[in-house]
Design an enzyme around this catalytic site. Structure first.
Site, mmCIF file in Angstrom:
data_model
loop_
_atom_site.group_PDB
_atom_site.id
_atom_site.type_symbol
_atom_site.label_atom_id
_atom_site.label_comp_id
_atom_site.label_asym_id
_atom_site.label_seq_id
_atom_site.Cartn_x
_atom_site.Cartn_y
_atom_site.Cartn_z
ATOM 1 N N HIS A 156 68.131 28.014 -29.025
ATOM 2 C CA HIS A 156 67.612 29.375 -28.934
ATOM 3 C C HIS A 156 68.662 30.378 -29.413
ATOM 4 O O HIS A 156 69.843 30.042 -29.569
ATOM 5 C CB HIS A 156 67.153 29.712 -27.509
ATOM 6 C CG HIS A 156 68.200 29.508 -26.452
ATOM 7 N ND1 HIS A 156 68.614 28.264 -26.017
ATOM 8 C CD2 HIS A 156 68.925 30.394 -25.727
ATOM 9 C CE1 HIS A 156 69.523 28.391 -25.079
ATOM 10 N NE2 HIS A 156 69.744 29.680 -24.890
ATOM 11 N N ASP A 197 72.104 25.473 -24.182
ATOM 12 C CA ASP A 197 72.867 25.649 -22.948
ATOM 13 C C ASP A 197 73.454 24.313 -22.517
ATOM 14 O O ASP A 197 72.839 23.261 -22.707
ATOM 15 C CB ASP A 197 71.977 26.216 -21.844
ATOM 16 C CG ASP A 197 71.510 27.636 -22.150
ATOM 17 O OD1 ASP A 197 72.190 28.323 -22.941
ATOM 18 O OD2 ASP A 197 70.463 28.040 -21.611
ATOM 19 N N HIS A 253 72.141 28.414 -30.261
ATOM 20 C CA HIS A 253 72.924 27.546 -29.388
ATOM 21 C C HIS A 253 71.992 26.866 -28.393
ATOM 22 O O HIS A 253 70.836 27.261 -28.226
ATOM 23 C CB HIS A 253 73.983 28.345 -28.623
ATOM 24 C CG HIS A 253 73.407 29.285 -27.605
ATOM 25 N ND1 HIS A 253 72.770 30.471 -27.941
ATOM 26 C CD2 HIS A 253 73.337 29.208 -26.249
ATOM 27 C CE1 HIS A 253 72.359 31.076 -26.852
ATOM 28 N NE2 HIS A 253 72.677 30.325 -25.808
ATOM 29 N N LYS A 289 71.523 18.926 -5.589
ATOM 30 C CA LYS A 289 71.568 19.975 -4.562
ATOM 31 C C LYS A 289 72.949 20.595 -4.465
ATOM 32 O O LYS A 289 73.089 21.788 -4.189
ATOM 33 C CB LYS A 289 71.166 19.392 -3.200
ATOM 34 C CG LYS A 289 69.686 19.087 -3.045
ATOM 35 C CD LYS A 289 69.389 18.563 -1.656
ATOM 36 C CE LYS A 289 67.907 18.327 -1.444
ATOM 37 N NZ LYS A 289 67.613 17.780 -0.085
#
Length: 273
Positions: free
Chosen positions: A203, A149, A147, A121
């Site tokens: 991706h 993330d 790459h 959170k």
């Protein structure tokens, strides 16, 4: 329906005169506001065919809001609304992920549940607005090279122009844009935290010969100063620890070095293959 879709105001930002946009240019990858081209302006030999605007969404937002671009006039409010909505969705997905890993029992959401979710959170959030202009020779470049993330989850809104591809079973698959939808990418930190149960998604982005493309990514992870490590509850004799500890500073240092030419950041964190 995605509230406050950000593509219109994003497009208008990239249509501003370069002199206006260039006020936010920085080579500091830690800068809370950063406009530029390519992934790593310090090291990339060939720039990617894209412009980007990165906005850190620290809590409280009042600390960074004065640093955000003031033009277009509705950009700040649009980003505030969009960041809040994507943060809400991110937390819903995180709850489901923790349950799927057996780390929380959604039917017993008392102290254990709150403790497990608190760091998520209070985590980091970065909004990255990408513009991929029409390219006269798209076969000669990429919007973004292959790459993964760095974070836990990336929530991506893309317009109607194709470009995003993920690697699946050794081949590149185009992610077809769907109206009023978000693409959810698993990042390196979630692969590390889950000790390999969730896999970071490789991706890339192609460019288009006749159309420009806008996408807005909301990147989520633990707080920047947190250590990311495999959950101790997911490590056993049958499933040994597969990744070393890491943090955001380690990722930035790695990204700024020459090491990414040899292997990805995630590969550098692996203790076993």
């Amino acid at each position: 329906m995605i509230p406050d879709q950000p593509n219109d105001v994003s497009k208008r930002f990239f249509e501003l005169p370069f002199e206006e946009r260039s006020k936010y240019m920085s080579r500091d990858m830690r800068a809370p506001v950063r406009y530029g081209t390519s992934s790593n302006q310090n090291k990339d030999v060939v720039f990617c065919w894209r412009d980007f605007l990165k906005l850190s969404c620290h809590d409280p937002l009042s600390d960074v809001l004065p640093l955000w671009p003031s033009s277009p006039v509705d950009l700040r409010q649009a980003v505030i609304n969009y960041s809040k909505n994507t943060k809400f969705l991110y937390l819903m997905l995180t709850e489901a992920i923790l349950e799927s890993l057996g780390l929380v029992d959604i039917t017993n959401i008392e102290k254990e549940y709150d403790d497990e979710l608190r760091e998520f959170k209070d985590g980091s959030q970065l909004i990255v607005v990408n513009c991929y202009p029409a390219c006269p020779e798209p076969e000669l470049t990429l919007g973004l090279p292959p790459h993964t993330d760095y974070g836990l989850l990336t929530l991506l809104f893309q317009d109607e122009v194709q470009g995003l591809q993920i690697q699946h079973e050794g081949r590149w698959v185009t992610v077809q844009p769907l109206p009023d939808s978000l693409v959810v990418n698993v990042g390196d930190h979630l692969e590390i935290f889950s000790n390999g149960r969730y896999k970071s998604v490789m991706h890339r982005v192609l460019v288009n010969a006749s159309k420009s493309r806008i996408s807005v990514a909301s990147l989520h992870s633990l707080p920047f100063d947190s250590v990311v490590q495999p959950s101790p509850k997911l490590i056993s004799e049958d499933n040994p620890r597969r990744y070393m500890d890491t943090d955001f500073a380690s990722f930035l240092d790695y990204s700024s070095s020459d090491e990414p030419k040899k292997k990805s950041f995630l590969e550098s964190r692996k203790l076993m293959t």
